[in-house]
Design a protein around this motif. Structure first.
Motif, mmCIF file in Angstrom:
data_model
loop_
_atom_site.group_PDB
_atom_site.id
_atom_site.type_symbol
_atom_site.label_atom_id
_atom_site.label_comp_id
_atom_site.label_asym_id
_atom_site.label_seq_id
_atom_site.Cartn_x
_atom_site.Cartn_y
_atom_site.Cartn_z
ATOM 1 N N UNK A 30 0.829 -1.208 0.000
ATOM 2 C CA UNK A 30 0.000 0.000 0.000
ATOM 3 C C UNK A 30 0.865 1.261 0.000
ATOM 4 N N UNK A 31 1.969 1.236 0.711
ATOM 5 C CA UNK A 31 2.893 2.368 0.701
ATOM 6 C C UNK A 31 3.461 2.580 -0.700
ATOM 7 N N UNK A 32 3.802 1.504 -1.380
ATOM 8 C CA UNK A 32 4.287 1.608 -2.762
ATOM 9 C C UNK A 32 3.230 2.236 -3.661
ATOM 10 N N UNK A 33 1.986 1.804 -3.525
ATOM 11 C CA UNK A 33 0.901 2.354 -4.338
ATOM 12 C C UNK A 33 0.673 3.828 -4.009
ATOM 13 N N UNK A 34 0.712 4.188 -2.733
ATOM 14 C CA UNK A 34 0.523 5.585 -2.334
ATOM 15 C C UNK A 34 1.609 6.472 -2.934
ATOM 16 N N UNK A 35 2.855 6.000 -2.874
ATOM 17 C CA UNK A 35 3.946 6.774 -3.461
ATOM 18 C C UNK A 35 3.763 6.933 -4.963
ATOM 19 N N UNK A 36 3.305 5.893 -5.626
ATOM 20 C CA UNK A 36 3.126 5.932 -7.069
ATOM 21 C C UNK A 36 2.000 6.870 -7.477
#
Length: 100
Positions: A30-36
């Motif tokens: 989820x952190x990866x998706x938020x950053x993206x």
């Protein structure tokens, strides 16, 4: 952990530990998706820099790989792994060391 120092090979569910492990992994995805999807800009606003992604398609590919790996992790954890999973085994990859 077993008394001999290795991983305990006893069979059991240990659903709470496995669910915590999957939840921690889901948090990282989820952190990866938020950053993206805009997190870089929000982070840049907080620290006073103009941050942006130079190649969003590559970011989407990396997110797809992270989701694929997360799916493989879920199958391994809940379907293929029949032994008990200790809490110390779950939280150690995240830098938290404990003796239980």
């Amino acid at each position: 952990m077993s008394k001999s120092g290795g991983v305990s090979r006893t069979h059991g569910r240990s659903n709470a530990e496995k669910t915590l492990f999957a939840g921690l992994h889901l948090t990282s995805v989820a952190l990866c998706a938020w950053l993206l999807f805009g997190g870089w800009q929000s982070l840049g606003d907080v620290i006073g820099l103009a941050l942006s992604l130079t190649d969003p398609e590559r970011g989407l590919l990396l997110l797809a790989c992270a989701l694929l790996y997360f799916g493989r992790h879920l199958v391994t954890l809940f379907v293929l792994l029949t032994r008990n999973v200790a809490l110390s085994e779950v939280i150690r990859p995240f830098g938290i060391h404990c003796r239980l």
